[in-house]
Motif scaffolding. Structure first.
Motif, short mmCIF file in Angstrom:
data_model
loop_
_atom_site.label_atom_id
_atom_site.label_comp_id
_atom_site.label_asym_id
_atom_site.label_seq_id
_atom_site.Cartn_x
_atom_site.Cartn_y
_atom_site.Cartn_z
N PHE A 1 -31.99 -41.51 6.34
CA PHE A 1 -32.89 -41.84 7.44
C PHE A 1 -32.16 -41.84 8.78
O PHE A 1 -32.29 -42.75 9.58
CB PHE A 1 -33.68 -43.13 7.19
CG PHE A 1 -32.87 -44.35 6.90
CD1 PHE A 1 -32.45 -45.19 7.92
CD2 PHE A 1 -32.57 -44.69 5.60
CE1 PHE A 1 -31.75 -46.35 7.65
CE2 PHE A 1 -31.86 -45.85 5.32
CZ PHE A 1 -31.45 -46.67 6.36
N ASP A 2 -31.42 -40.78 9.03
CA ASP A 2 -30.67 -40.65 10.29
C ASP A 2 -31.57 -40.78 11.52
O ASP A 2 -31.23 -41.47 12.48
CB ASP A 2 -29.93 -39.31 10.35
CG ASP A 2 -28.84 -39.21 9.33
OD1 ASP A 2 -27.67 -39.13 9.74
OD2 ASP A 2 -29.14 -39.22 8.12
N GLU A 3 -32.69 -40.08 11.53
CA GLU A 3 -33.58 -40.11 12.70
C GLU A 3 -34.15 -41.51 12.92
O GLU A 3 -34.25 -41.97 14.04
CB GLU A 3 -34.69 -39.07 12.57
CG GLU A 3 -34.18 -37.64 12.68
CD GLU A 3 -33.42 -37.37 13.99
OE1 GLU A 3 -33.91 -37.76 15.07
OE2 GLU A 3 -32.33 -36.78 13.92
N LEU A 4 -34.54 -42.16 11.85
CA LEU A 4 -35.05 -43.53 11.97
C LEU A 4 -33.94 -44.45 12.48
O LEU A 4 -34.17 -45.28 13.35
CB LEU A 4 -35.58 -44.03 10.63
CG LEU A 4 -36.06 -45.48 10.59
CD1 LEU A 4 -37.23 -45.68 11.54
CD2 LEU A 4 -36.43 -45.87 9.18
N TRP A 5 -32.73 -44.30 11.95
CA TRP A 5 -31.60 -45.13 12.34
C TRP A 5 -31.35 -45.02 13.84
O TRP A 5 -31.02 -46.01 14.49
CB TRP A 5 -30.36 -44.74 11.55
CG TRP A 5 -29.13 -45.44 11.97
CD1 TRP A 5 -28.76 -46.72 11.64
CD2 TRP A 5 -28.11 -44.95 12.84
NE1 TRP A 5 -27.57 -47.04 12.22
CE2 TRP A 5 -27.15 -45.96 12.98
CE3 TRP A 5 -27.91 -43.75 13.50
CZ2 TRP A 5 -26.01 -45.80 13.74
CZ3 TRP A 5 -26.78 -43.58 14.27
CH2 TRP A 5 -25.84 -44.61 14.38
N LYS A 6 -31.52 -43.84 14.41
CA LYS A 6 -31.30 -43.65 15.84
C LYS A 6 -32.23 -44.52 16.68
O LYS A 6 -31.93 -44.83 17.83
CB LYS A 6 -31.47 -42.18 16.23
CG LYS A 6 -30.37 -41.29 15.69
CD LYS A 6 -30.66 -39.83 16.02
CE LYS A 6 -29.64 -38.92 15.35
NZ LYS A 6 -29.96 -37.51 15.58
N THR A 7 -33.36 -44.92 16.14
CA THR A 7 -34.33 -45.74 16.89
C THR A 7 -34.06 -47.24 16.75
O THR A 7 -34.72 -48.03 17.42
CB THR A 7 -35.78 -45.45 16.41
OG1 THR A 7 -35.94 -45.95 15.08
CG2 THR A 7 -36.10 -43.97 16.48
N PHE A 8 -33.13 -47.62 15.88
CA PHE A 8 -32.85 -49.04 15.68
C PHE A 8 -32.30 -49.66 16.97
O PHE A 8 -31.52 -49.03 17.68
CB PHE A 8 -31.80 -49.24 14.59
CG PHE A 8 -32.27 -49.03 13.19
CD1 PHE A 8 -33.49 -48.44 12.89
CD2 PHE A 8 -31.47 -49.40 12.13
CE1 PHE A 8 -33.89 -48.25 11.59
CE2 PHE A 8 -31.86 -49.21 10.82
CZ PHE A 8 -33.08 -48.63 10.56
N PRO A 9 -32.64 -50.91 17.24
CA PRO A 9 -32.02 -51.60 18.37
C PRO A 9 -30.52 -51.75 18.11
O PRO A 9 -30.08 -51.84 16.96
CB PRO A 9 -32.70 -52.98 18.38
CG PRO A 9 -33.86 -52.87 17.48
CD PRO A 9 -33.63 -51.72 16.55
N ASP A 10 -29.74 -51.79 19.16
CA ASP A 10 -28.29 -51.92 19.02
C ASP A 10 -27.89 -53.12 18.18
O ASP A 10 -26.89 -53.06 17.45
CB ASP A 10 -27.62 -52.00 20.40
CG ASP A 10 -27.64 -50.66 21.12
OD1 ASP A 10 -27.82 -49.62 20.44
OD2 ASP A 10 -27.47 -50.66 22.35
N VAL B 1 -29.00 -54.20 15.45
CA VAL B 1 -29.05 -53.99 14.00
C VAL B 1 -28.54 -52.61 13.58
O VAL B 1 -28.60 -52.26 12.41
CB VAL B 1 -30.47 -54.21 13.44
CG1 VAL B 1 -30.89 -55.65 13.61
CG2 VAL B 1 -31.47 -53.26 14.05
N LYS B 2 -28.05 -51.83 14.52
CA LYS B 2 -27.58 -50.48 14.19
C LYS B 2 -26.44 -50.51 13.18
O LYS B 2 -26.39 -49.68 12.27
CB LYS B 2 -27.15 -49.74 15.44
CG LYS B 2 -28.19 -48.77 15.90
CD LYS B 2 -27.62 -47.69 16.79
CE LYS B 2 -28.65 -46.62 16.86
NZ LYS B 2 -29.08 -46.25 18.14
N ASP B 3 -25.49 -51.45 13.33
CA ASP B 3 -24.39 -51.51 12.38
C ASP B 3 -24.89 -51.80 10.97
O ASP B 3 -24.45 -51.17 10.01
CB ASP B 3 -23.37 -52.57 12.80
CG ASP B 3 -22.50 -52.11 13.95
OD1 ASP B 3 -22.56 -50.92 14.32
OD2 ASP B 3 -21.75 -52.95 14.49
N LEU B 4 -25.80 -52.73 10.83
CA LEU B 4 -26.36 -53.04 9.53
C LEU B 4 -27.09 -51.83 8.96
O LEU B 4 -26.90 -51.47 7.79
CB LEU B 4 -27.32 -54.24 9.63
CG LEU B 4 -27.97 -54.68 8.34
CD1 LEU B 4 -26.93 -55.11 7.32
CD2 LEU B 4 -28.96 -55.80 8.61
N GLY B 5 -27.89 -51.17 9.76
CA GLY B 5 -28.63 -49.99 9.30
C GLY B 5 -27.73 -48.84 8.90
O GLY B 5 -28.08 -48.03 8.04
#
Length: 163
Positions: free
Chosen positions: A117-126, A128-132
């Motif tokens: 889910f690379d594209e979805l991960w790019k939309t994560f807020p900073d 939670v990005k590390d967790l994602g």
């Protein structure tokens, strides 16, 4: 991602079969509490030992859910985590997991994510990005929809005759 044994409870199955709450929950994640963790950053041999341990830990049926292994190297600087991986290492993980599940007659195995889910991960807020990032590249299929070697392993096990 990885393997973890939890003493949690699941809700009862509506099918009238044995209640899922009677199964020890086997789940993944670095934040799971009251668990024996096998985080994805450990070697496949250690995962095999942990999976072999599960039947000695309980007399209840065992199920594996929300497990996975990255197919690409993972670096999370804020956690000081540097975990080299590859599609081949992911395939080894899946092979070991399914082999041990069959050997010990686990009820079922559920892989965390079928597709990256690379594209979805790019939309994560900073925040939670590390967790994602832990799960971003754990798919059996990459972000472009191309099956990885682990997908072939998984598909091969699904094609086997049932006992």
């Amino acid at each position: 991602p990885g393997c973890a044994l939890s003493n949690g409870h699941w809700s009862a199955a509506k099918s009238g079969k044995r209640a899922l709450k009677d199964l020890p929950a086997v789940i993944a994640g670095p934040l799971q509490k009251s668990a024996v963790h096998l985080f994805e950053a450990v070697l496949s041999e250690e995962c095999a030992r942990a999976l072999d341990f599960l039947p000695t830990f309980t007399t209840k049926p065992i199920a594996i859910t929300e497990t996975g292994h990255p197919a690409e190297s993972l670096q999370i600087r804020t956690w000081n985590l540097d975990f080299p991986s590859s599609p081949e290492e992911q395939a080894v993980f899946v092979r070991v997991l399914l082999s041990r599940a069959q050997t010990h007659r686990f009820r079922f195995v559920t892989y965390w994510t079928a597709r990256d889910f690379d594209e979805l991960w790019k939309t994560f807020p900073d925040s939670v990005k590390d967790l994602g990032a832990l799960w971003r590249d754990t798919g059996l299929v990459d972000e472009a929809g191309r099956p990885r070697p682990a997908y072939e392993v998984w598909s091969g096990w699904l094609a086997r005759p049932r006992e």
